[in-house]
Scaffold this motif. Structure first.
Motif, PDB file in Angstrom:
ATOM      1  N   TYR A 126      11.054  26.045 -22.421  1.00  0.00           N
ATOM      2  CA  TYR A 126      11.399  25.738 -20.879  1.00  0.00           C
ATOM      3  C   TYR A 126      12.733  25.689 -20.732  1.00  0.00           C
ATOM      4  O   TYR A 126      13.394  24.577 -21.471  1.00  0.00           O
ATOM      5  CB  TYR A 126      10.402  24.440 -20.312  1.00  0.00           C
ATOM      6  CG  TYR A 126      10.825  24.008 -19.285  1.00  0.00           C
ATOM      7  CD1 TYR A 126      11.822  22.990 -19.132  1.00  0.00           C
ATOM      8  CD2 TYR A 126      10.370  24.500 -18.144  1.00  0.00           C
ATOM      9  CE1 TYR A 126      12.143  22.367 -17.884  1.00  0.00           C
ATOM     10  CE2 TYR A 126      10.604  23.918 -16.830  1.00  0.00           C
ATOM     11  CZ  TYR A 126      11.590  22.922 -16.613  1.00  0.00           C
ATOM     12  OH  TYR A 126      12.057  22.450 -15.431  1.00  0.00           O
ATOM     13  N   LYS A 137      15.437  24.566 -17.294  1.00  0.00           N
ATOM     14  CA  LYS A 137      15.942  24.317 -16.096  1.00  0.00           C
ATOM     15  C   LYS A 137      17.208  24.569 -15.733  1.00  0.00           C
ATOM     16  O   LYS A 137      18.194  24.178 -16.413  1.00  0.00           O
ATOM     17  CB  LYS A 137      15.522  22.918 -15.759  1.00  0.00           C
ATOM     18  CG  LYS A 137      15.545  22.657 -13.906  1.00  0.00           C
ATOM     19  CD  LYS A 137      15.425  21.217 -13.581  1.00  0.00           C
ATOM     20  CE  LYS A 137      15.135  21.026 -12.320  1.00  0.00           C
ATOM     21  NZ  LYS A 137      14.166  21.658 -11.555  1.00  0.00           N
ATOM     22  N   THR A 177      17.690  26.290  -7.818  1.00  0.00           N
ATOM     23  CA  THR A 177      17.441  26.100  -9.029  1.00  0.00           C
ATOM     24  C   THR A 177      16.224  26.975  -9.561  1.00  0.00           C
ATOM     25  O   THR A 177      15.532  27.511  -8.725  1.00  0.00           O
ATOM     26  CB  THR A 177      16.624  24.478  -9.074  1.00  0.00           C
ATOM     27  OG1 THR A 177      15.651  24.565  -8.247  1.00  0.00           O
ATOM     28  CG2 THR A 177      17.796  23.355  -8.673  1.00  0.00           C
ATOM     29  N   ASP A 183      13.174  27.086 -12.630  1.00  0.00           N
ATOM     30  CA  ASP A 183      12.328  26.562 -13.698  1.00  0.00           C
ATOM     31  C   ASP A 183      11.739  27.644 -14.414  1.00  0.00           C
ATOM     32  O   ASP A 183      11.065  28.807 -13.659  1.00  0.00           O
ATOM     33  CB  ASP A 183      11.329  25.554 -13.129  1.00  0.00           C
ATOM     34  CG  ASP A 183      12.084  24.585 -12.496  1.00  0.00           C
ATOM     35  OD1 ASP A 183      12.461  23.382 -13.149  1.00  0.00           O
ATOM     36  OD2 ASP A 183      11.864  24.455 -11.388  1.00  0.00           O
ATOM     37  N   LEU A 235       4.946  23.914 -15.793  1.00  0.00           N
ATOM     38  CA  LEU A 235       6.205  23.931 -15.090  1.00  0.00           C
ATOM     39  C   LEU A 235       6.353  22.536 -14.555  1.00  0.00           C
ATOM     40  O   LEU A 235       7.308  21.880 -14.519  1.00  0.00           O
ATOM     41  CB  LEU A 235       6.065  25.187 -14.211  1.00  0.00           C
ATOM     42  CG  LEU A 235       6.529  26.492 -14.581  1.00  0.00           C
ATOM     43  CD1 LEU A 235       6.528  27.665 -13.484  1.00  0.00           C
ATOM     44  CD2 LEU A 235       8.007  26.533 -15.070  1.00  0.00           C
ATOM     45  N   ASN A 264       9.248  19.744 -15.190  1.00  0.00           N
ATOM     46  CA  ASN A 264      10.157  19.793 -13.886  1.00  0.00           C
ATOM     47  C   ASN A 264      10.042  18.232 -13.572  1.00  0.00           C
ATOM     48  O   ASN A 264      11.197  17.637 -13.185  1.00  0.00           O
ATOM     49  CB  ASN A 264       9.460  20.395 -12.648  1.00  0.00           C
ATOM     50  CG  ASN A 264      10.415  20.289 -11.360  1.00  0.00           C
ATOM     51  OD1 ASN A 264      11.709  20.552 -11.694  1.00  0.00           O
ATOM     52  ND2 ASN A 264       9.932  20.408 -10.341  1.00  0.00           N
TER      53      ASN A 264
END
Length: 482
Positions: free
Chosen positions: A203, A205, A248, A250, A459, A463
């Motif tokens: 993951y 961001k 942004t 993700d 996600l 987040n």
């Protein structure tokens, strides 16, 4: 005569006592032919003497020589030939990776003209081991496939110089190993090992501050993942015009590990893109027809058309009904969009269809018109050249290259003039609603929903992790889990 030429002792016995100088002069006055013969014999004996001396100093006789049956690029002389001139075992090509009290392991990079015999010679390994290996037909056939640039991992006994094992990669995932037979140390066995391959879901961001690629580089997000994101949202987001500071992204994506080392990334599994306060979500789903990206509701992100059929630097002219033509200097409707790009930039078909025009067309210069079913058509003008494999009547797929940017016809600089028509009426390519491609089939909706819920939950989990004030300023901007 032969008698007067070669019986020097008899001649000297009878004449030397009276006049030794005169006797030697007579010898030197022998005819020219015999002097050349004498010189030839002396030189011949000298060469034979030198050859025998070198031969006797070699530890391996000719009867012991072994020719390696390797490809031409690997051919080397025999075992008693000196390979030092061709095999570099300096620190650049040899690496010690394991060393204990009894065994040493080295990595040797094969170079042009190297062979197994030259490797053994350089490491001073047991020659009987070499013979046992190359006399095995199956092993020798595999060794023939060695090429310059490949690496051999060799383990041998430090004191006896006997080979314990030899291995190299057949490909990225398989290793060929030659190892000592535990029941007979003079014989060798082989096996092929499949390397340990694992995958993780990572993951990241990403926050847009300067540009997509620069910010991705700062977060160590691979370029291949960035390109996938662009492809996923290419129908909804114009990445040259629509990105805003503070946007942004993700992202969940796969990483592949080989023996614990990362060797590949992708594909993207799920992504949430907050672009100018509008959320775009994509979920990857694969069925028997292949993999595609969908909204969480199961609608395909892939549209029937691409808004921008060329990688452009800027939009030089927009859709307008009252634009002044830069060459004609008259008010003339501009029923398309001009994408400025360097000459030779590939132009892609905006959608699946059939070419109904492929040639010059007035002020458009070299142009192409594609019919997409009964309702839609697109035009591409000012091309510098065509795709030689296409012609009028050819069918094309979305994204297929149909030509290259130029400035033929009425054009003040290199660009693509792109028009979009609905039922023959010109529409603004930047704003026209695009028809969607097929959505998730009914028989896959249940499975898709389950997969989507899991990915979206992950996600949200990460987040929330990054939105936690206690860890908001952490330097760890990338997490991975199995």
């Amino acid at each position: 005569s032969t008698q007067s030429t070669w019986d020097h002792n008899e001649y000297l016995d009878s004449n030397f006592a009276d006049n030794p100088k005169k006797a030697y002069l007579k010898i030197l006055k022998l005819n020219k032919k015999n002097r050349y013969t004498l010189a030839f014999i002396v030189i011949s004996f000298t060469i034979i003497w030198l050859f025998l001396g070198k031969h006797n100093s070699n530890n391996i006789s000719r009867s012991q020589e072994i020719k390696l049956n390797l490809p031409e690029s690997h051919q080397q002389a025999n075992l008693n030939a000196n390979p030092e001139s061709s095999l570099d075992i300096s620190q650049n090509s040899t690496q010690n990776i394991n060393q204990n009290s009894s065994n040493i392991t080295k990595i040797i990079k094969i170079k042009k003209n190297d062979s197994l015999s030259s490797v053994f010679y350089s490491l001073k390994l047991n020659q009987n081991n070499l013979y046992n290996i190359i006399s095995n037909k199956n092993i020798n056939n595999n060794l023939k496939k060695l090429k310059p640039g490949q690496e051999l991992e060799i383990t041998y006994n430090k004191s006896t110089k006997k080979l314990e094992s030899l291995s190299y990669f057949l490909d990225k995932f398989h290793k060929y190993i030659i190892y000592k037979n535990p029941d007979n140390s003079e014989k060798y066995l082989t096996k092929t090992e499949k390397l340990d391959i694992s995958e993780k879901i990572s993951y990241t961001k990403l926050t847009i501050n300067s540009s997509l690629f620069e910010d991705a580089q700062k977060e160590n997000l691979p370029v291949s993942i960035v390109l996938q994101i662009i492809d996923i949202f290419t129908w909804d987001i114009d990445f040259a015009q629509d990105l805003r500071q503070g946007d942004t992204i993700d992202i969940l994506y796969k990483e592949y590990y080989l023996e614990g080392d990362k060797y590949a990334v992708g594909p993207v599994l799920a992504v949430n893109f907050n672009n100018n306060n509008k959320i775009y979500s994509a979920i990857r789903y694969e069925n028997e027809d292949g993999a595609n990206y969908y909204t969480p509701e199961g609608l395909s992100l892939r549209k029937a058309f691409i808004r921008s059929p060329v990688k452009f630097t800027r939009i030089s002219s927009r859709f307008s009904l009252g634009r002044k033509h830069p060459i004609l200097h008259k008010i003339r409707a501009h029923k398309g969009v001009d994408y400025a790009a360097p000459t030779g930039t590939p132009i892609k078909a905006a959608g699946d269809g059939k070419i109904i025009h492929y040639g010059r067309k007035g002020g458009y210069g070299k142009a192409a018109i594609i019919q997409h079913g009964n309702k839609y058509s697109t035009l591409y003008g000012h091309m510098s050249r065509y795709n030689n494999k296409l012609r009028t009547g050819s069918t094309v797929k979305q994204g297929q290259i149909i030509g290259y940017v130029g400035q033929t016809g009425l054009a003040s600089g290199p660009h693509l003039h792109f028009e979009f028509r609905v039922n023959g009426i010109h529409k603004n390519p930047l704003t026209v609603p695009l028809p969607k491609a097929d959505s998730i089939p009914k028989n896959h909706k249940s499975k898709f929903k389950s997969s989507t819920n899991q990915l979206l939950a992950v996600l949200d989990k990460y987040n929330n992790f990054y939105n936690n004030p206690d860890i908001k300023n952490t330097d760890n901007t990338q997490l991975a889990f199995k």
